[in-house]
Scaffold this motif. Structure first.
Motif, short mmCIF file in Angstrom:
data_model
loop_
_atom_site.label_atom_id
_atom_site.label_comp_id
_atom_site.label_asym_id
_atom_site.label_seq_id
_atom_site.Cartn_x
_atom_site.Cartn_y
_atom_site.Cartn_z
N MET A 1 0.84 -1.19 0.00
CA MET A 1 0.00 0.00 0.00
C MET A 1 0.89 1.26 0.00
SD MET A 1 -3.03 0.83 2.66
CE MET A 1 -2.09 1.69 3.90
N ALA A 2 0.44 2.26 -0.74
CA ALA A 2 1.22 3.49 -0.84
C ALA A 2 1.33 4.18 0.53
CB ALA A 2 0.53 4.42 -1.82
N ARG A 3 2.54 4.63 0.85
CA ARG A 3 2.80 5.28 2.15
C ARG A 3 3.46 6.64 1.95
NH1 ARG A 3 0.22 2.98 5.70
NH2 ARG A 3 0.42 0.77 6.02
N PHE A 4 3.20 7.54 2.86
CA PHE A 4 3.87 8.84 2.82
C PHE A 4 5.21 8.78 3.56
CE2 PHE A 4 -0.52 10.18 2.10
CZ PHE A 4 -0.35 11.10 1.08
N LEU A 44 1.54 14.91 -2.48
CA LEU A 44 2.06 15.68 -1.35
C LEU A 44 0.96 15.82 -0.30
CD1 LEU A 44 3.82 18.56 -3.32
CD2 LEU A 44 4.72 16.31 -2.74
N ARG A 45 1.38 15.88 0.93
CA ARG A 45 0.40 16.00 2.01
C ARG A 45 0.91 17.00 3.03
NH1 ARG A 45 -1.12 10.76 5.78
NH2 ARG A 45 -2.60 11.84 7.14
N ALA A 46 0.04 17.89 3.45
CA ALA A 46 0.44 18.86 4.48
C ALA A 46 -0.78 19.23 5.30
CB ALA A 46 1.01 20.11 3.82
N GLU A 47 -0.53 19.68 6.52
CA GLU A 47 -1.64 20.19 7.31
C GLU A 47 -1.70 21.70 7.06
OE1 GLU A 47 -2.39 18.39 11.10
OE2 GLU A 47 -2.80 20.39 11.90
N GLU A 51 -6.22 21.49 8.43
CA GLU A 51 -6.84 20.47 7.57
C GLU A 51 -5.77 19.61 6.89
OE1 GLU A 51 -9.57 20.36 3.59
OE2 GLU A 51 -9.52 22.24 4.70
N ASP A 52 -6.02 18.32 6.84
CA ASP A 52 -5.10 17.39 6.17
C ASP A 52 -5.37 17.48 4.66
OD1 ASP A 52 -3.52 15.26 5.39
OD2 ASP A 52 -4.95 13.73 6.06
N VAL A 53 -4.44 18.09 3.92
CA VAL A 53 -4.67 18.31 2.49
C VAL A 53 -3.67 17.48 1.68
CG1 VAL A 53 -4.85 20.07 0.68
CG2 VAL A 53 -5.34 20.69 3.03
N ARG A 54 -4.17 16.77 0.67
CA ARG A 54 -3.32 15.93 -0.17
C ARG A 54 -3.57 16.29 -1.63
NH1 ARG A 54 -4.15 10.08 2.52
NH2 ARG A 54 -4.36 10.79 4.64
N ARG A 55 -2.52 16.45 -2.36
CA ARG A 55 -2.65 16.76 -3.78
C ARG A 55 -1.55 16.04 -4.56
NH1 ARG A 55 -6.79 18.18 -2.08
NH2 ARG A 55 -7.62 20.30 -1.96
N SER A 56 -1.88 15.67 -5.78
CA SER A 56 -0.88 15.01 -6.64
C SER A 56 -0.35 16.01 -7.66
CB SER A 56 -1.53 13.84 -7.38
OG SER A 56 -2.01 12.91 -6.44
N LYS A 95 5.01 15.63 3.66
CA LYS A 95 4.81 14.20 3.51
C LYS A 95 4.63 13.93 2.01
CE LYS A 95 3.17 13.21 8.09
NZ LYS A 95 4.54 12.91 8.46
N VAL A 96 5.39 12.97 1.51
CA VAL A 96 5.40 12.72 0.07
C VAL A 96 5.23 11.23 -0.19
CG1 VAL A 96 6.67 13.08 -2.08
CG2 VAL A 96 7.04 14.65 -0.17
N MET A 97 4.34 10.91 -1.11
CA MET A 97 4.16 9.51 -1.48
C MET A 97 5.06 9.20 -2.69
SD MET A 97 0.50 7.70 -2.11
CE MET A 97 -0.29 8.12 -0.58
N PRO A 98 5.64 8.01 -2.73
CA PRO A 98 6.52 7.68 -3.87
C PRO A 98 5.81 7.83 -5.22
CG PRO A 98 6.82 6.09 -2.12
CD PRO A 98 5.64 6.95 -1.72
#
Ligand code: FES
Length: 362
Positions: A1-4, A44-47, A51-56, A95-98
């Motif tokens: 599973m993809a991880r940050f 990418l993920r940041a607070e 708010e927990d925001v994630r964008r590709s 936080k970055v996902m591969p």
């Protein structure tokens, strides 16, 4: 599973007045996880404001450049893109996902191919990575770029593209298409649409002689160019596209509010018991068939399931149906074979049978 993973920002570079590119320091122990193929993206993920925001975002560097860099264009009301353009700085940790994604074809130094790309706005980002990789790794291949923007000032990577043109004068052709500034030739004034694409095919390249097409931009551009290329008898397999949704827009598709029909029983179901498997752990969630997606229901139930775009694009939320049925509203990411094998985008899926088991571990 993809991880940050935590990655430090190496630098933030202003590309245009509303676009930055962001490079990361990738520590040695994560270099395998963060190796990438041209055309891929990272999430990418940041607070941001609690708010927990994630964008590709697509990677703009080429793998051989030895740098992991993405471009982020500020969109109106965009939480992450505004944060990246206005606040993010070197030394910050995100936080970055591969890297993920399939917007590429295999490169081979013996290839003598002709690639044609159509990009609009920040759709240039993965195309930059592909273009640089083709030019440096396939010395016998040619590349033609059609790049749409509002005006000269909004052209992202303008100087980098010029430098490439100068370095590969015999193998790279670039045509800028501007919608709000007349560049002096009607052919290049306006948006990239079916009519423009048809004229480019007539005047600037022979569609029969093109090996691979790469399209990246808003959905409308991708559809119109694809229509025209298909009308020109281009084999669908040669047309690769990467859709970018504006990640800060809510999912445009309205999912059906009526009860969904089960594929397996032919009966309608009002609600379903969904077993979600993540990292070998099972959770049981009750979902109304006209309610939340499987992903949203799992998140509300406190299950740590992976996601990013929630827009059917990034595939981070992929799961496999092991039992029962579910229906997807939209799918821009999974291949037909994967859907046949039972894979779903859980952010788009609603149960259509009483009992459903979805695994994120497959
Ligand atoms: S979260 Fe991106 S496709 Fe579902």
């Amino acid at each position: 599973m993809a991880r940050f993973h935590d990655l430090e920002v190496k630098d933030v570079r202003e590309e245009t007045s509303d676009t930055v590119s962001v490079a990361f320091n990738v520590p040695e122990e994560l270099s395998d996880a963060f190796s990438f193929i041209q055309g891929q993206y990272i999430t990418l993920r940041a607070e941001i404001s609690g708010e927990d925001v994630r964008r590709s975002y697509s990677i703009c560097s080429a793998p051989k450049e030895g740098e992991l860099r993405v471009a982020i264009k500020k969109v109106d009301g965009g939480k992450f893109s505004t944060y990246a353009n206005e606040e993010l700085k070197a030394g910050d940790v995100l936080k970055v996902m591969p890297p993920q994604g399939r917007f590429y074809t295999e490169l081979d130094q013996n290839n003598a191919k002709h690639y044609v790309a159509f990009a609009a706005g920040s759709g240039i980002t993965p195309v930059m990575s592909i273009m640089k990789s083709v030019l440096t790794e396939e010395p016998k291949s040619n590349f033609t770029l059609f790049y749409g923007n509002k005006n000269t000032g909004s052209i992202i990577f303008k100087e980098d593209i010029e430098d490439l043109k100068n370095a590969y004068v015999d193998r790279l052709s670039v045509y800028h298409v501007l919608s709000r500034e007349n560049p002096g030739a009607d052919l290049f004034y306006g948006r990239i649409d079916e009519e423009k694409c048809g004229r480019f095919c007539q005047m600037l390249f022979d569609p029969a002689g093109v090996d691979e097409y790469f399209l990246c931009g808003p959905e409308a551009m991708i559809k119109l160019v694809t229509n025209e290329l298909e009308a020109q008898k281009v084999d669908k397999k040669r047309i690769h596209y990467e859709l970018f949704t504006s990640p800060d827009q809510p999912n445009a598709a309205q999912h059906a509010t009526s009860r969904k029909k089960s594929k397996s029983t032919g009966e309608k179901v009002d609600s379903a018991e969904v077993k979600v498997i993540v990292d070998g752990e099972e959770s049981i969630i009750n979902i109304a068939s006209d309610g939340d997606s499987i992903l949203d229901a799992a998140l509300k139930a406190g299950v740590d399931v992976p996601f990013a775009c929630k827009g059917a694009v990034c595939m981070t939320c992929r799961g496999k149906i092991l039992e029962g049925d579910a229906e997807m509203e939209k799918n821009y990411a999974l291949l037909d074979e994967e859907v046949e094998q039972g894979y779903i985008l859980t952010c788009q899926s609603h149960p259509t049978s009483k009992n459903v088991t979805v695994s994120f571990d497959e």
